[in-house]
Scaffold this motif. Structure first.
Motif, PDB file in Angstrom:
ATOM      1  N   PRO A  70       0.806  -1.224   0.000  1.00  0.00           N
ATOM      2  CA  PRO A  70       0.000   0.000   0.000  1.00  0.00           C
ATOM      3  C   PRO A  70       0.838   1.274   0.000  1.00  0.00           C
ATOM      4  N   GLU A  71       2.012   1.258   0.610  1.00  0.00           N
ATOM      5  CA  GLU A  71       2.832   2.467   0.630  1.00  0.00           C
ATOM      6  C   GLU A  71       3.348   2.805  -0.771  1.00  0.00           C
ATOM      7  N   LEU A  72       3.650   1.798  -1.564  1.00  0.00           N
ATOM      8  CA  LEU A  72       4.074   2.029  -2.932  1.00  0.00           C
ATOM      9  C   LEU A  72       2.894   2.525  -3.769  1.00  0.00           C
ATOM     10  N   THR A  73       1.742   1.935  -3.570  1.00  0.00           N
ATOM     11  CA  THR A  73       0.546   2.355  -4.290  1.00  0.00           C
ATOM     12  C   THR A  73       0.236   3.811  -3.977  1.00  0.00           C
ATOM     13  N   ASN A  74       0.297   4.182  -2.714  1.00  0.00           N
ATOM     14  CA  ASN A  74       0.012   5.561  -2.313  1.00  0.00           C
ATOM     15  C   ASN A  74       1.071   6.513  -2.865  1.00  0.00           C
ATOM     16  N   LEU A  75       2.322   6.102  -2.826  1.00  0.00           N
ATOM     17  CA  LEU A  75       3.401   6.927  -3.358  1.00  0.00           C
ATOM     18  C   LEU A  75       3.185   7.201  -4.844  1.00  0.00           C
ATOM     19  N   LEU A  76       2.864   6.173  -5.607  1.00  0.00           N
ATOM     20  CA  LEU A  76       2.630   6.348  -7.042  1.00  0.00           C
ATOM     21  C   LEU A  76       1.426   7.228  -7.306  1.00  0.00           C
ATOM     22  N   GLN A  77       0.391   7.088  -6.482  1.00  0.00           N
ATOM     23  CA  GLN A  77      -0.808   7.901  -6.658  1.00  0.00           C
ATOM     24  C   GLN A  77      -0.499   9.368  -6.396  1.00  0.00           C
TER      25      GLN A  77
END
Length: 108
Positions: A19-26
């Motif tokens: 989730p931290e990578l997903t949020n970072l990309l978003q």
């Protein structure tokens, strides 16, 4: 598109929960979107958006638009066959307009 297809392949990430990578990309995507949305782009003679894919047939052997190397206004993106999202081979992309650069060094 080729980078997106190979790096972010859904089959390769099944079972992975980042989730931290997903949020970072978003957040990064939103930053870029808000920055680029305000950038003026070239328009056609009628004042409407350029249609860079009209009459252009990009293929695996011809992935670059004729404007790409001569300073033209179009640089559409080639989409490979069998793409999981797109059903066409050309994504419209017009270059942003150039702007004059302010030169403070000329002032005394």
């Amino acid at each position: 598109r080729m980078v997106s297809r190979n790096v972010h392949e859904p089959a390769a990430t099944v079972g992975h929960n980042l989730p931290e990578l997903t949020n970072l990309l978003q957040v990064w995507g939103q930053f870029l979107d808000h920055d680029l949305t305000g950038t003026p782009a070239f328009k056609g003679p009628d004042g409407k958006d350029l249609k860079c894919c009209e009459g252009v047939y990009l293929t695996e052997n011809q992935q670059v638009h004729r404007d790409a190397f001569n300073g033209g206004r179009c640089n559409p993106i080639y989409i490979p066959p069998m793409d999981r999202h797109f059903t066409y081979s050309c994504m419209n992309f017009a270059r942003s307009m150039p702007a004059k650069r302010k030169r403070d060094c000329d002032k005394n």
